[in-house]
Design a protein around this motif. Structure first.
Motif, short mmCIF file in Angstrom:
data_model
loop_
_atom_site.label_atom_id
_atom_site.label_comp_id
_atom_site.label_asym_id
_atom_site.label_seq_id
_atom_site.Cartn_x
_atom_site.Cartn_y
_atom_site.Cartn_z
N ASN A 10 26.43 52.14 6.48
CA ASN A 10 25.77 51.54 5.32
C ASN A 10 26.10 50.05 5.15
O ASN A 10 26.37 49.58 4.05
CB ASN A 10 26.14 52.31 4.05
CG ASN A 10 25.59 53.73 4.08
OD1 ASN A 10 24.56 53.97 4.73
ND2 ASN A 10 26.27 54.65 3.44
N ALA A 41 25.00 46.42 4.67
CA ALA A 41 23.77 45.86 4.09
C ALA A 41 23.33 44.59 4.82
O ALA A 41 24.14 43.68 5.05
CB ALA A 41 24.00 45.56 2.61
N ILE A 42 22.02 44.56 5.17
CA ILE A 42 21.42 43.30 5.65
C ILE A 42 20.11 43.12 4.87
O ILE A 42 19.59 44.06 4.26
CB ILE A 42 21.14 43.29 7.17
CG1 ILE A 42 20.09 44.32 7.57
CG2 ILE A 42 22.42 43.46 7.97
CD1 ILE A 42 19.57 44.10 9.00
N HIS A 43 19.58 41.90 4.89
CA HIS A 43 18.38 41.59 4.09
C HIS A 43 17.30 40.96 4.94
O HIS A 43 17.01 39.78 4.80
CB HIS A 43 18.76 40.67 2.93
CG HIS A 43 19.87 41.21 2.08
ND1 HIS A 43 21.20 41.06 2.41
CD2 HIS A 43 19.85 41.97 0.96
CE1 HIS A 43 21.95 41.66 1.50
NE2 HIS A 43 21.16 42.23 0.62
N ASP A 67 11.87 40.78 2.92
CA ASP A 67 12.06 41.16 1.51
C ASP A 67 12.82 42.47 1.37
O ASP A 67 12.88 43.06 0.30
CB ASP A 67 10.68 41.33 0.84
CG ASP A 67 9.89 40.02 0.87
OD1 ASP A 67 8.65 40.08 0.90
OD2 ASP A 67 10.56 38.95 0.94
N PHE A 68 13.37 42.94 2.49
CA PHE A 68 14.00 44.27 2.46
C PHE A 68 15.52 44.18 2.35
O PHE A 68 16.13 43.20 2.77
CB PHE A 68 13.64 45.05 3.75
CG PHE A 68 12.26 45.66 3.70
CD1 PHE A 68 11.14 44.87 3.88
CD2 PHE A 68 12.09 47.01 3.42
CE1 PHE A 68 9.86 45.42 3.81
CE2 PHE A 68 10.82 47.56 3.35
CZ PHE A 68 9.71 46.76 3.56
N ARG A 69 16.10 45.21 1.76
CA ARG A 69 17.56 45.39 1.79
C ARG A 69 17.77 46.72 2.50
O ARG A 69 17.30 47.77 2.03
CB ARG A 69 18.08 45.44 0.36
CG ARG A 69 19.58 45.65 0.19
CD ARG A 69 19.90 45.68 -1.31
NE ARG A 69 21.23 46.18 -1.60
CZ ARG A 69 22.31 45.40 -1.66
NH1 ARG A 69 22.19 44.10 -1.42
NH2 ARG A 69 23.49 45.91 -1.94
N LEU A 70 18.41 46.66 3.68
CA LEU A 70 18.61 47.86 4.49
C LEU A 70 20.10 48.14 4.63
O LEU A 70 20.91 47.20 4.68
CB LEU A 70 17.99 47.67 5.89
CG LEU A 70 16.47 47.43 5.96
CD1 LEU A 70 16.07 47.12 7.40
CD2 LEU A 70 15.70 48.64 5.42
N PHE A 71 20.44 49.41 4.73
CA PHE A 71 21.83 49.81 4.93
C PHE A 71 21.94 50.42 6.32
O PHE A 71 21.35 51.48 6.58
CB PHE A 71 22.27 50.78 3.84
CG PHE A 71 22.24 50.15 2.47
CD1 PHE A 71 21.12 50.26 1.66
CD2 PHE A 71 23.31 49.39 2.03
CE1 PHE A 71 21.07 49.64 0.41
CE2 PHE A 71 23.29 48.78 0.78
CZ PHE A 71 22.17 48.89 -0.03
N THR A 119 18.91 53.19 9.96
CA THR A 119 18.83 53.13 8.50
C THR A 119 18.03 54.30 7.96
O THR A 119 17.02 54.69 8.56
CB THR A 119 18.21 51.78 8.02
OG1 THR A 119 18.33 51.69 6.61
CG2 THR A 119 16.74 51.67 8.41
N HIS A 157 18.95 40.04 14.86
CA HIS A 157 19.83 39.59 13.78
C HIS A 157 21.09 38.97 14.39
O HIS A 157 21.65 39.51 15.37
CB HIS A 157 20.19 40.76 12.88
CG HIS A 157 20.80 40.36 11.56
ND1 HIS A 157 22.09 39.89 11.46
CD2 HIS A 157 20.29 40.33 10.31
CE1 HIS A 157 22.36 39.60 10.20
NE2 HIS A 157 21.27 39.86 9.47
#
Ligand SMILES: N[C@H](CCC[C@H](N)C(=O)O)C(=O)O
Length: 279
Positions: free
Chosen positions: A149, A151-153, A156-160, A173, A194
């Motif tokens: 989990n 977190a990256i952004h 417009d998304f926030r993913l774990f 994710t 990333h």
């Protein structure tokens, strides 16, 4: 150049018996042969080569020419290729294949005389940041053996993300949005490239259907979205068990078909799925 086209759950590769071939720029060949308009069309190139530690050696290249350490769908078809061409005697009942991730054993499944599926021992998953590899702030990763989990952004998304190596890197994710609605072609490249991933990453988005079934799509490092991903399905099954969503066996439903993953939480991961010719 003779080639054979095969797919595992729609994840299709061009196979070339390179045992008697001189060294090529295989990455460049993969880029050319994978093109779905100017080439044969595939998710990449897989070479059959001699090995002194296993029955045969497999090398695989993605559409962009990069070499992957392991290919779970490709290795099932590789075993089919080896047995049906008599390179490995049918009587042995399994094929050992040397890969960049290590030697793997494939047990074919038969429909009459035809091999239509296989079960693969995919080795133990690894989780340490240095094994993925993923470069995180030491305040997060120092002395951490498993990162879940994170977190990256992207956009417009926030993913774990949960990180799993099957010899190749994966970021998994779990989302509530139906995977078929997720903008994978926009977000996939942002995760794949990333900056925390020095070798890029394969990216999986997953819905939990129930404690034995997961629905997923995969953005593959070097190939983009594929109909299925064998190492990706392994990473999904492992991450899902780590997070308590599913148990020791799970069916991963991908656009190209269903792959079954077995992992008891400590030992090797086993992958079972179809192996077919691509006509
Ligand atoms: N794109 C992957 C290799 C292919 C993996 C996938 N097709 C499978 O079935 O495991 C990578 O660069 O790590």
């Amino acid at each position: 150049m003779e080639f054979t086209k095969m797919h595992g759950a729609g994840n299709d590769y061009v196979y070339v018996d390179a045992r008697a071939m001189p060294e090529h720029d295989w990455g460049q060949l993969s880029q050319a042969i994978s093109d779905r308009h100017f080439g044969v069309g595939s998710d990449g190139l897989i070479l059959v080569m001699d090995s002194d530690v296993a029955d045969l050696k497999m090398r695989m290249f993605n559409v962009d020419g990069s070499e992957g350490e392991m290919c779970g769908n490709g290795i099932r078809c590789f075993a089919k290729y080896a047995i049906e061409r008599g390179i490995v005697p049918r009587s042995v009942g399994e094929v050992t294949i040397d890969t960049m991730a290590g030697v793997r054993t494939v047990v074919p499944r038969y429909d009459g005389s035809e091999i239509n599926a296989a079960r693969v021992s995919m080795g133990k998953p690894r989780f340490a940041p240095s094994d993925i590899p993923v470069n995180l702030d030491p305040a997060i990763s120092l002395n951490r053996q498993t990162i879940i989990n994170y977190a990256i952004h992207p956009g417009d998304f926030r993913l774990f993300l949960t990180f799993v190596s099957m010899g190749n890197p994966h970021a998994v994710t779990f989302i509530d949005q139906p995977v078929e609605e997720f903008p994978l072609h926009n977000i996939g490249p942002l995760v794949e490239r990333h900056p925390i991933f020095p070798k890029r990453v394969n990216f999986e988005v997953v819905n939990i259907r129930d404690d034995g079934n997961l629905d997923a799509r995969v953005w593959e490092r070097g190939s983009g979205e594929t109909m299925a991903c064998g190492t990706g399905a392994c990473a999904i099954g492992v991450a899902s068990r780590l997070l308590g969503h599913t148990g020791d066996r799970v069916a991963v439903h991908l656009p190209g078909g269903t792959l079954t993953i077995d992992w008891d939480g400590t030992d090797e991961v086993y992958l079972e799925g179809p192996a077919g010719r691509g006509f």
